[in-house]
Design an enzyme around this catalytic site. Structure first.
Site, short mmCIF file in Angstrom:
data_model
loop_
_atom_site.label_atom_id
_atom_site.label_comp_id
_atom_site.label_asym_id
_atom_site.label_seq_id
_atom_site.Cartn_x
_atom_site.Cartn_y
_atom_site.Cartn_z
N ILE A 1 0.82 -1.23 0.00
CA ILE A 1 0.00 0.00 0.00
C ILE A 1 0.84 1.27 0.00
CG2 ILE A 1 -1.97 -1.06 1.15
CD1 ILE A 1 -0.96 0.18 3.78
N GLY B 1 11.45 6.11 0.20
CA GLY B 1 12.77 6.11 -0.41
C GLY B 1 13.52 4.81 -0.19
N GLY C 1 11.86 2.08 2.01
CA GLY C 1 11.01 1.08 2.62
C GLY C 1 9.74 0.83 1.85
N VAL D 1 5.61 -0.61 2.39
CA VAL D 1 4.58 -0.77 3.41
C VAL D 1 3.52 -1.72 2.86
CG1 VAL D 1 2.91 0.39 4.89
CG2 VAL D 1 5.01 1.58 4.24
N LYS E 1 6.12 -2.51 7.68
CA LYS E 1 7.09 -1.76 6.89
C LYS E 1 8.41 -2.51 6.89
CE LYS E 1 8.84 2.88 6.03
NZ LYS E 1 8.73 4.33 6.39
N ASP F 1 9.40 15.89 8.03
CA ASP F 1 8.74 15.71 6.73
C ASP F 1 7.22 15.72 6.90
OD1 ASP F 1 8.68 15.45 3.98
OD2 ASP F 1 8.77 13.26 4.02
#
Length: 756
Positions: A95, A99, A101, A103, A119, A212
């Site tokens: 889903i 950069g 990883g 998920v 993750k 972020d």
């Protein structure tokens, strides 16, 4: 070729997720150096390979970025297909992707069955730095326990050595999409934003900076019909005063971390300045800006279209528009869409933004982090103050602003003080609870009374200053009537200083300077009087339009002449003379000629039918004005007739000599050159006589009413141009008049103050 250079470009490129954007960045950074481009491309290609590059020779031709992307996708599918077990977790579907990883939705099998988010590091990304950053995110999430932050349930390592962690599955959509899809109004958006601030404050208290924050990292879902925001993706967190992992995380030199549209200036700076929690405050400010306006402060399309250095410059140096300004500049269609999503009309939405919300947002995204909110909770408190109608800390705390907020919250207390006092007495008898309510109301009334007392004191001070100014004005008039120009000037000047916003103080001193022939000084005081906004009175402004035109202030002349024409006071002659001194249009000239004849008939026809005073003006000046009006209208014969008639009134009109320049012009236009020469000679004789008289007996003041004198000088100049083709030569006596007038103001011996 510099190895350090190619590594720097390589590391920066790893931060860019989009293959096309990464390729464009590499091309621009290499700046046409084929060897450098080849070296960096090889590094990137080898980095993205799914298999071990040591087991295979380096191929001569490198794959394109699209080919690499497809290869990575195939590798992901091969390593983590649906149904794969990762520990006790069964992968269902992918889903998300960051950069470094991936998920997945996963089903936990034991010891409980539940659906979670898992993750895991991408295949081929198991570098020391990536693993360290991955573990930092895992540790950061594990430290936090807040309903608005996705919780961590478990962590581990796959059989192939890939770290993973398991967290709460948030079935939500990005923040901005949720708000627009559900058409949340401004209050609902702000309340949702408060929960995000609380989550970020919790992370900061745990020593974690997100770095972020953006809508896609804040997912919103409905729980029992109530929207719940969840902050996710702590992939580039920074720890404050602690170590999240025993592995080294190296933030590369000249590396910019974050999403540009939401990135603080210090993140874009890439200098020795350390990034602290105020960087997240900036990102929260951008989130709030977007929630309110539907756009980030710097439009994403523009940021995506510029080069790397220009991108950093925009973030660090350019000041974005305030939310209300951004809304007011949106196109009609976009403005309608944004307003509809917030259930308000465009004009009302812009009005709502203007003021407190502008101040809050612009404080949060200030370039100087020292001027931002010190914490996320401080930002949340200011937003709460806005929602509760209280003064916000971001706005300069003026007395008027705070009072307006108080009045809005306490309308009943301010208008019914006596009833509140009665309620206090009654409340003390009925119950303790009612007594507490009445006490609170009395406190509000006390505050209002104190404010009223302060206002009364200010009003009394204003009244006292006004009284003293009127006394000084009366004294100045007495001095002026006695010819004591110095003391008159001093009295009027003291009046302007005692009450600077008193219209009459400036008018009186301006009139004194006009009488002395000090035109520029008079014009300055008349301008100040006009700026104070008092209604234009035709009586007080007699001659003032001519003065403005004479000193070259044509804008003030045109405005005052127009206001006088619409005024309900003042004579028709005053209004006509103010307009005739300029060169009116043919249409206006025709109207003025008609009014000139009406002046002789002792009547004036206004559009609303109101009568005006004209009977007090002697017939000589009326004939002079009527002749002047006919001259401007081009009716030369009628102009000559009226001007010649005005000469017959010389015995009762001492200023009748001001007719001669106009007669000289009229005779010239009629082709009567001999008569024009005679009139011109008489005009020069009148001028010489008046100048000598002013110097010898008048202390430099005009020998005739100053408005007649200034009209004479202007018409004399026009007549000289028409008869001789050039302006009249400079006459030193005019400068001598000004010198004498200034000396009279400065050097007259002070006399005892006359009674008003």
């Amino acid at each position: 070729m510099s190895p350090k250079h190619e590594k720097t470009i390589f590391f920066e490129a790893l931060e860019i997720e989009s293959p096309r954007a990464r390729e464009a960045f590499v091309q621009g950074s290499c700046q046409g150096d084929p060897k450098l481009l080849d070296a960096v491309s090889r590094l990137l290609a080898e980095h993205d390979r799914a298999d071990n590059p040591i087991d295979h020779p380096v191929v001569a031709s490198l794959p394109t970025f699209d080919a690499v992307t497809q290869q990575v996708a195939r590798s992901i599918e091969a390593n983590h297909p649906p149904g794969t077990m990762v520990g006790p977790y069964k992968l269902m579907e992918q889903i998300g992707e960051g950069g470094c990883g991936l998920v997945f939705v996963a089903d936990q099998q034991v010891p409980v069955r539940r659906r979670v988010a898992l993750k895991i590091i991408k295949p081929g990304m198991e570098t020391r730095q990536v693993i360290a950053r991955f573990e930092a995110e895992r540790q950061a999430l594990a430290m936090m326990d807040h309903e608005n932050i996705a919780r961590v349930f478990d962590a581990g390592v796959t059989q192939t050595g890939q770290p993973y962690f398991v967290m709460e599955l948030v079935r939500g959509v990005p923040l901005n999409e949720f708000c627009d899809n559900h058409r949340l109004d401004t209050r609902q958006r702000l309340e949702l934003f408060l929960s995000i601030c609380n989550a970020v404050q919790h992370a900061h208290q745990k020593g974690i900076i997100h770095r972020d924050l953006k809508p896609s990292n804040v997912l919103v879902t409905l729980q029992d019909g109530r929207p719940i925001a969840k902050v996710i993706d702590f992939g580039i967190v920074k720890a404050i005063g602690q170590s999240l992992t025993d592995k080294t995380i190296y933030t590369r030199l000249a590396s910019m971390i974050g999403t540009p549209a939401y990135m603080s200036p210090e993140q874009a700076e890439m200098s020795n300045v350390d990034v602290d929690t105020r960087s997240d405050i900036y990102s929260l400010g951008v989130l709030l800006y977007e929630l309110l306006t539907g756009s980030t402060p710097f439009v994403v399309g523009r940021l995506n279209s510029v080069g790397f250095d220009e991108l950093r410059r925009i973030i660090r140096e350019e000041e974005p528009p305030s939310p209300s300004t951004r809304l007011s500049t949106l196109g009609n269609q976009l403005s309608t869409t944004v307003s509809a999503n917030r259930r308000l009309e465009p004009a009302k939405l812009t009005s709502l933004m203007r003021g407190d919300l502008d101040w809050i947002v612009m404080k949060a995204i200030d370039k100087d982090r020292a001027r931002r909110y010190p914490s996320a909770i401080a930002l949340a408190q200011d937003v709460s103050r806005f929602l509760e109608g209280q003064p916000v800390e971001a706005r300069p705390p003026s007395t008027l602003y705070r009072f307006s907020k108080f009045a809005r919250r306490n309308k009943v207390a301010l208008t019914t003080v006596s009833l509140v006092a009665g309620a206090l007495v009654l409340g003390t008898v009925v119950s303790l609870w009612q007594a507490r309510v009445a006490y609170h109301a009395m406190e509000q009334a006390r505050i209002a009374a104190a404010a009223a007392k302060s206002s009364n004191a200010e009003l009394e001070g204003f009244t006292d200053r006004l009284r003293r100014a009127n006394t000084l004005i009366a004294s100045g008039r007495a001095y002026a009537d006695a010819g004591d120009w110095s003391n008159a000037n001093e009295a009027f000047t003291n009046a302007t200083q005692t009450q600077p916003r008193y219209f009459h103080a400036w008018m009186e001193r301006g009139s004194l300077y006009a009488k002395m022939g000090l035109w520029e000084m008079a014009a300055s005081d008349y301008r100040k009087a006009l700026e104070l906004g008092s209604p234009v009175d035709g009586v007080q402004f007699l001659g003032v339009p001519q003065l403005f035109d004479y000193v070259g202030d044509h804008a003030k002349y045109e405005q005052l002449a127009k206001d006088l024409a619409q005024s309900s006071s003042g004579s028709l002659g005053t209004i006509l003379r103010g307009q005739l001194v300029d060169q009116p249009s043919a249409e206006v000239s025709a109207q003025l000629a008609v009014l000139g004849e009406q002046l002789l008939e002792e009547r004036r026809l206004r559009p609303d039918g109101r009568p005006t005073r004209t009977s007090r003006i002697p017939r000589g000046p009326k004939l002079y004005v009527a002749g002047w009006a006919h001259l401007r209208n081009g009716d030369i014969d009628r102009a000559i007739e009226r001007l010649e008639e005005s000469l017959d009134e010389a015995t009762i009109w001492p200023a009748s000599g001001i007719n001669y320049p106009l007669l000289a012009i009229a005779y010239t236009q009629a082709g009567r050159s001999d008569d024009a020469a005679k009139a011109w000679t008489l005009a020069k004789q009148s001028r010489d006589q008046w100048l000598d008289q002013s110097i010898e007996t008048q202390q430099g003041t005009p020998p005739i009413p100053w408005f007649d004198w200034i009209e004479f000088l202007m018409n004399y100049r026009e007549a000289s141009l028409r008869l001789t083709g050039e302006l009249p030569p400079d006459d030193p006596r005019l400068d001598q008049l000004k010198s004498l007038a200034r000396g009279a103001i400065a050097n007259s011996a002070p006399d005892p103050l006359p009674s008003p």
